[in-house]
Motif scaffolding. Structure first.
Motif, PDB file in Angstrom:
ATOM      1  N   ASP A 196       0.826  -1.207   0.000  1.00  0.00           N
ATOM      2  CA  ASP A 196       0.000   0.000   0.000  1.00  0.00           C
ATOM      3  C   ASP A 196       0.865   1.264   0.000  1.00  0.00           C
ATOM      4  O   ASP A 196       0.347   2.370  -0.048  1.00  0.00           O
ATOM      5  N   ARG A 197       2.184   1.091   0.029  1.00  0.00           N
ATOM      6  CA  ARG A 197       3.129   2.212  -0.043  1.00  0.00           C
ATOM      7  C   ARG A 197       4.164   1.904  -1.109  1.00  0.00           C
ATOM      8  O   ARG A 197       4.297   0.773  -1.558  1.00  0.00           O
ATOM      9  N   ASP A 198       4.921   2.918  -1.501  1.00  0.00           N
ATOM     10  CA  ASP A 198       5.943   2.723  -2.526  1.00  0.00           C
ATOM     11  C   ASP A 198       7.080   1.865  -2.013  1.00  0.00           C
ATOM     12  O   ASP A 198       7.362   1.799  -0.817  1.00  0.00           O
ATOM     13  N   VAL A 199       7.758   1.214  -2.951  1.00  0.00           N
ATOM     14  CA  VAL A 199       8.969   0.456  -2.694  1.00  0.00           C
ATOM     15  C   VAL A 199      10.088   1.177  -3.433  1.00  0.00           C
ATOM     16  O   VAL A 199       9.976   1.459  -4.628  1.00  0.00           O
ATOM     17  N   SER A 200      11.138   1.510  -2.713  1.00  0.00           N
ATOM     18  CA  SER A 200      12.268   2.241  -3.290  1.00  0.00           C
ATOM     19  C   SER A 200      13.391   1.261  -3.573  1.00  0.00           C
ATOM     20  O   SER A 200      13.767   0.474  -2.706  1.00  0.00           O
ATOM     21  N   ILE A 201      13.910   1.303  -4.791  1.00  0.00           N
ATOM     22  CA  ILE A 201      15.078   0.486  -5.112  1.00  0.00           C
ATOM     23  C   ILE A 201      16.260   1.416  -5.218  1.00  0.00           C
ATOM     24  O   ILE A 201      16.216   2.427  -5.917  1.00  0.00           O
ATOM     25  N   GLY A 202      17.313   1.139  -4.474  1.00  0.00           N
ATOM     26  CA  GLY A 202      18.427   2.060  -4.395  1.00  0.00           C
ATOM     27  C   GLY A 202      19.761   1.394  -4.589  1.00  0.00           C
ATOM     28  O   GLY A 202      19.923   0.192  -4.376  1.00  0.00           O
ATOM     29  N   GLY A 203      20.692   2.215  -4.992  1.00  0.00           N
ATOM     30  CA  GLY A 203      22.005   1.743  -5.375  1.00  0.00           C
ATOM     31  C   GLY A 203      21.973   1.485  -6.868  1.00  0.00           C
ATOM     32  O   GLY A 203      21.086   0.774  -7.358  1.00  0.00           O
ATOM     33  N   PRO A 204      22.885   2.076  -7.612  1.00  0.00           N
ATOM     34  CA  PRO A 204      22.804   1.985  -9.066  1.00  0.00           C
ATOM     35  C   PRO A 204      22.962   0.579  -9.617  1.00  0.00           C
ATOM     36  O   PRO A 204      22.389   0.256 -10.662  1.00  0.00           O
ATOM     37  N   THR A 205      23.705  -0.288  -8.957  1.00  0.00           N
ATOM     38  CA  THR A 205      23.879  -1.646  -9.470  1.00  0.00           C
ATOM     39  C   THR A 205      22.587  -2.439  -9.337  1.00  0.00           C
ATOM     40  O   THR A 205      22.142  -3.093 -10.286  1.00  0.00           O
ATOM     41  N   LEU A 206      21.963  -2.369  -8.171  1.00  0.00           N
ATOM     42  CA  LEU A 206      20.693  -3.071  -7.970  1.00  0.00           C
ATOM     43  C   LEU A 206      19.601  -2.445  -8.832  1.00  0.00           C
ATOM     44  O   LEU A 206      18.807  -3.155  -9.467  1.00  0.00           O
ATOM     45  N   ALA A 207      19.561  -1.125  -8.881  1.00  0.00           N
ATOM     46  CA  ALA A 207      18.557  -0.456  -9.716  1.00  0.00           C
ATOM     47  C   ALA A 207      18.721  -0.833 -11.179  1.00  0.00           C
ATOM     48  O   ALA A 207      17.727  -0.986 -11.904  1.00  0.00           O
ATOM     49  N   ALA A 208      19.974  -1.016 -11.638  1.00  0.00           N
ATOM     50  CA  ALA A 208      20.208  -1.417 -13.028  1.00  0.00           C
ATOM     51  C   ALA A 208      19.546  -2.761 -13.325  1.00  0.00           C
ATOM     52  O   ALA A 208      18.960  -2.955 -14.400  1.00  0.00           O
ATOM     53  N   GLU A 209      19.619  -3.689 -12.375  1.00  0.00           N
ATOM     54  CA  GLU A 209      18.963  -4.988 -12.577  1.00  0.00           C
ATOM     55  C   GLU A 209      17.453  -4.816 -12.728  1.00  0.00           C
ATOM     56  O   GLU A 209      16.828  -5.443 -13.585  1.00  0.00           O
ATOM     57  N   ALA A 210      16.865  -3.969 -11.890  1.00  0.00           N
ATOM     58  CA  ALA A 210      15.426  -3.733 -11.956  1.00  0.00           C
ATOM     59  C   ALA A 210      15.040  -3.005 -13.244  1.00  0.00           C
ATOM     60  O   ALA A 210      14.011  -3.307 -13.857  1.00  0.00           O
ATOM     61  N   LEU A 211      15.875  -2.038 -13.656  1.00  0.00           N
ATOM     62  CA  LEU A 211      15.605  -1.318 -14.899  1.00  0.00           C
ATOM     63  C   LEU A 211      15.693  -2.261 -16.095  1.00  0.00           C
ATOM     64  O   LEU A 211      14.843  -2.221 -16.990  1.00  0.00           O
ATOM     65  N   ARG A 212      16.699  -3.113 -16.118  1.00  0.00           N
ATOM     66  CA  ARG A 212      16.833  -4.078 -17.215  1.00  0.00           C
ATOM     67  C   ARG A 212      15.665  -5.057 -17.247  1.00  0.00           C
ATOM     68  O   ARG A 212      15.250  -5.496 -18.316  1.00  0.00           O
ATOM     69  N   ALA A 213      15.135  -5.392 -16.068  1.00  0.00           N
ATOM     70  CA  ALA A 213      13.996  -6.321 -15.996  1.00  0.00           C
ATOM     71  C   ALA A 213      12.676  -5.635 -16.343  1.00  0.00           C
ATOM     72  O   ALA A 213      11.650  -6.307 -16.484  1.00  0.00           O
ATOM     73  N   GLY A 214      12.699  -4.316 -16.458  1.00  0.00           N
ATOM     74  CA  GLY A 214      11.492  -3.587 -16.839  1.00  0.00           C
ATOM     75  C   GLY A 214      10.451  -3.468 -15.739  1.00  0.00           C
ATOM     76  O   GLY A 214       9.259  -3.342 -16.018  1.00  0.00           O
ATOM     77  N   ILE A 215      10.890  -3.454 -14.473  1.00  0.00           N
ATOM     78  CA  ILE A 215       9.924  -3.439 -13.370  1.00  0.00           C
ATOM     79  C   ILE A 215       9.864  -2.101 -12.636  1.00  0.00           C
ATOM     80  O   ILE A 215       9.032  -1.928 -11.744  1.00  0.00           O
ATOM     81  N   VAL A 216      10.721  -1.138 -12.991  1.00  0.00           N
ATOM     82  CA  VAL A 216      10.725   0.162 -12.323  1.00  0.00           C
ATOM     83  C   VAL A 216       9.583   1.009 -12.883  1.00  0.00           C
ATOM     84  O   VAL A 216       9.425   1.135 -14.094  1.00  0.00           O
ATOM     85  N   ASP A 217       8.781   1.579 -11.989  1.00  0.00           N
ATOM     86  CA  ASP A 217       7.643   2.412 -12.391  1.00  0.00           C
ATOM     87  C   ASP A 217       8.018   3.874 -12.559  1.00  0.00           C
ATOM     88  O   ASP A 217       7.463   4.562 -13.414  1.00  0.00           O
ATOM     89  N   GLU A 218       8.923   4.368 -11.701  1.00  0.00           N
ATOM     90  CA  GLU A 218       9.300   5.784 -11.741  1.00  0.00           C
ATOM     91  C   GLU A 218      10.785   5.959 -11.497  1.00  0.00           C
ATOM     92  O   GLU A 218      11.384   5.227 -10.708  1.00  0.00           O
ATOM     93  N   LEU A 219      11.342   6.982 -12.153  1.00  0.00           N
ATOM     94  CA  LEU A 219      12.695   7.453 -11.887  1.00  0.00           C
ATOM     95  C   LEU A 219      12.573   8.836 -11.271  1.00  0.00           C
ATOM     96  O   LEU A 219      11.828   9.684 -11.774  1.00  0.00           O
TER      97      LEU A 219
END
Length: 195
Positions: A118-141
């Protein structure tokens, strides 16, 4: 339903730290820090890699009241109230409350966590965020860009991906930092022709 959000502070040339690993040039002033606090109030869970966690765990024991800076005390309360998931193959253990250690990053599990929250989930750290971005699961930058060119270091965004973005919000701060919030546009699923 929560969003999976990547928020980062970076240099004008797109790095979160310089070639020596320093990021003192990115320290937010009180105006920017208060703004970030307001963004982070929406976060219920932080997903982070080892390096970011080791930097951020400072906030676990930072003062939350009494004499001192009200803005940093506010951030300490925000951090301490959130759940944390640290993704690391090398970290032995975690030292903060409301924190669990995961040995690998599962994009499907991260997407499900955001979808069921019911709240946002923040993904942080550029290496971990890169994995999420490559997987196409990030909603906002959410990019906070400081007026500094550092000439190299760890990039805020990975090479080799393409994202179509929609600008949702932008702001300029007195010290020269800028903020831009983007929604990630996902391709519409193709609908097979009917016969």
């Amino acid at each position: 339903m929560g969003r999976l959000v990547y928020t980062t502070i970076c240099s004008l040339d797109g790095y979160v730290n310089d070639a020596a690993g320093r990021f003192d040039w990115a320290a937010p002033d009180s105006e920017v820090h208060a703004f970030v606090n307001d963004l982070e109030r929406e976060v219920g869970t932080y997903l982070c890699g080892r390096r970011l966690y080791e930097t951020m765990v400072f906030w676990e024991t930072a003062p939350t009241d009494g004499p001192g800076d009200a803005v940093t005390q506010d951030y300490a309360r925000i951090w301490q109230a959130a759940d944390k998931v640290v993704h690391s193959r090398t970290l032995e253990s975690v030292t903060s409350a409301r924190t669990r250690l995961e040995r690998g990053f599962d994009p499907a599990a991260a997407a499900q966590l955001a979808a069921s929250s019911d709240r946002d989930v923040s993904i942080g750290g550029p290496t971990l965020a890169a994995e999420a971005l490559r997987a196409g699961i990030v909603d906002e930058l959410r990019l906070l860009t400081v007026p500094a060119v550092v000439g190299g270091g760890t990039p805020a965004l990975p090479d080799g991906i393409r994202l179509d973005l929609a600008l949702l919000d932008a702001r300029r701060f007195a010290g020269g930092t800028t903020y831009a919030r983007y929604a990630v546009r996902r391709p519409s699923p193709s609908i097979p022709p009917t016969g």
